[in-house]
Design an enzyme around this catalytic site. Structure first.
Site, PDB file in Angstrom:
ATOM      1  N   ASP A 173      40.079  32.810  40.726  1.00  0.00           N
ATOM      2  CA  ASP A 173      39.973  33.466  42.045  1.00  0.00           C
ATOM      3  C   ASP A 173      40.319  32.585  43.257  1.00  0.00           C
ATOM      4  OD1 ASP A 173      38.553  34.904  40.147  1.00  0.00           O
ATOM      5  OD2 ASP A 173      36.685  34.898  41.258  1.00  0.00           O
ATOM      6  N   GLU A 204      32.698  42.496  40.753  1.00  0.00           N
ATOM      7  CA  GLU A 204      32.814  41.099  41.181  1.00  0.00           C
ATOM      8  C   GLU A 204      33.534  41.024  42.526  1.00  0.00           C
ATOM      9  OE1 GLU A 204      32.829  38.586  37.070  1.00  0.00           O
ATOM     10  OE2 GLU A 204      34.794  39.306  37.631  1.00  0.00           O
TER      11      GLU A 204
END
Ligand code: FRU
Length: 485
Positions: free
Chosen positions: A22, A200
């Site tokens: 990420d 998420e």
């Protein structure tokens, strides 16, 4: 997986070595864009998670800097965000510079707890000091993570707002703070819409509605698995945030199901396999809201061939909103930072048109009316291997070919994307780089992002159309402007 020669993308961030996932802590400091990222300093697998760091002035050429926040013995540094604390609300400032404050998840290595922690930087985001009294927010949860903090400004005053997920519960938790250290729960959102996977990396921000002076709030929620193209995906909700509660314009049922047919009614930020955990930059004006995602999918991210480095980021996307004829909002995306070059435009002939290009390149197809019979854009390597085939009809289908190098049953697949109905002209922009294809259709109202394996250096394309009069294409070869090869 074995190590193979993987060609580096030129227009996308990759780390010099080892694993990334990420994007974290994206912020603009007035001169430079900062990209932090989930990084394993010790290997090409997910582990020892720390925040790597890179900077750029154009969102295309990135300079990698030393690791900004290193994992500890007991906890990893999971995803999170950064704010510049101009008013020194945190008290971390020394009176000369505004502290740069990172808010991240301290993820216990034994998986017993995830809580939110902070670290501050007094040198503009290069080095960070972890706060001695961490964690600052602990719910006693094992799956409470990915804090995104924004400055909420209203007539009643300004304060910090954090969105973070209770991942397993499919809930976005919303908190408030005056000083980034003490947090009070305000509300929560969800479960709603796609819930087949855990939630998420949420984000909450305002976007302007094009052509009006209206602003709307957008809540982004990544989920894994359960994305529309399989595995990791990103959905969004449009609505209002009043400083306490996020209320979507439309309340949706929960979908526990998987797959395109059941999920295509939803609002997806991207319809491809490889666009996950996207978050926006702090420090940009509302009409320059910009987002970067990790260009991979947990279905196979750990199994992709690597060359000592593994994973890349998507191109940076500028976002705004447009209203369709039914009064429904679409997020519109535009790829930023591409070098400007003169482009030649030609009308397509009925039948097959050959297009010479290399990678990276931008191919733009324009149809005067949406094609009734499919138009097909095929991308080839110099040895005539078909890498990708794109079919444009009432929907757009991206067939990922030449997947043989990736030894994974979930990798070879076709991704589909519905196109907005009732639009006359249709444009399809295709950005290809080594290892990826990013397709923006209908003025950026639809996005589809796929990896194409790192071997996929492109040499030419063919465009097949039924009637020439309806279609034209433009090709822009983008400079090979990598900092290193
Ligand atoms: C999303 C994610 C986050 C977590 C991070 C760990 O891809 O699973 O929820 O913070 O990756 O690297």
């Amino acid at each position: 997986t074995q190590q193979v020669a993987v060609k580096r993308p030129q227009l996308h961030f990759t780390a010099k070595k080892n694993w990334i996932n990420d994007p974290n802590g994206l912020f603009f400091d007035g001169e430079q864009y900062h990209l932090y990222f989930q990084h394993n300093p010790h290997g090409v697998g997910h582990g020892f998670m720390s925040w790597g760091h890179a900077v750029s002035t154009d969102l295309v050429n990135w300079e990698e800097l030393p690791i900004a926040i290193l994992h500890g013995d007991m906890a990893d540094i999971f995803s999170g965000s950064i704010v510049v604390d101009h008013e020194n609300t945190s008290g971390f400032g020394d009176g000369t510079v505004a502290p740069v404050v990172a808010i991240y998840t301290a993820a216990a290595k034994d998986e017993t707890n995830q809580s939110q922690a902070i670290a501050y930087s007094l040198d503009g985001g290069i080095t960070f000091t972890k706060y001695e009294q961490n964690p600052v927010l602990d719910r006693g949860s094992k799956d409470f993570r990915d804090p995104k903090v924004i400055r909420y400004e209203s007539e009643q005053g300004s304060f910090w707002v954090m969105v973070a997920v209770e991942a397993i519960d499919r809930r976005v938790m919303i908190y408030r703070s005056e000083n980034l250290k003490d947090w009070t729960e305000l509300s929560s959102f969800g479960p709603q819409a796609a819930v087949a996977g855990i939630w998420e990396c949420p984000d909450l921000f305002q976007l302007p509605v094009a052509g009006t002076d209206q602003l709307k709030w957008v809540l982004i929620v990544s989920l894994n698995p359960g994305g529309v193209a399989g595995g990791s995906g990103t959905q969004y909700f449009i609505g209002e945030f009043n400083g306490t509660t996020f209320t979507p314009d439309e309340t949706q049922e929960t979908w526990d199901s998987f797959g395109y047919e059941s999920l295509k009614q939803g609002d997806w930020l991207d319809w491809g396999r490889d666009f996950y955990a996207g978050v926006s930059f702090h420090g940009l004006p509302l009409d320059e809201q910009t987002l970067i995602a990790w260009m991979s999918n947990w279905d196979y991210a750990r199994d992709l061939p690597h060359d000592g480095w593994r994973g890349s980021m998507s191109a940076a996307r500028r976002l705004d909103l447009v209203k369709d004829s039914n009064g429904k909002f679409d997020i519109r995306q535009r790829i930023l930072g591409l070098p400007k070059a003169d482009v030649a435009s030609s009308k397509a002939n009925a039948g097959e048109n050959r297009i010479e290009l290399g990678s990276p390149a931008l191919v733009e197809l324009t149809f005067a009316t949406s094609p009734i019979e499919p138009a097909v854009l095929s991308l080839f390597r110099a040895d005539d291997t078909l890498i990708s085939e794109l079919t444009v009809e009432s929907e757009l289908i991206q067939h990922r070919r030449e997947a043989g190098k990736v030894d994974h049953e979930l990798y070879a697949s076709n991704q589909r994307m519905p196109l907005p109905v009732g639009s006359d002209e249709l444009d399809v922009k295709v950005l290809v780089d080594h290892g990826s294809i990013e397709i923006l259709a209908a003025g950026g109202r639809r996005s589809l992002t796929d990896q194409l394996t790192g071997e996929a250096a492109l040499a030419y394309a063919t465009l097949r159309v039924a009637t020439g009069a309806n279609a034209s294409f433009k090709v822009q070869e983008l400079f090979d402007n990598a900092l290193e090869s």
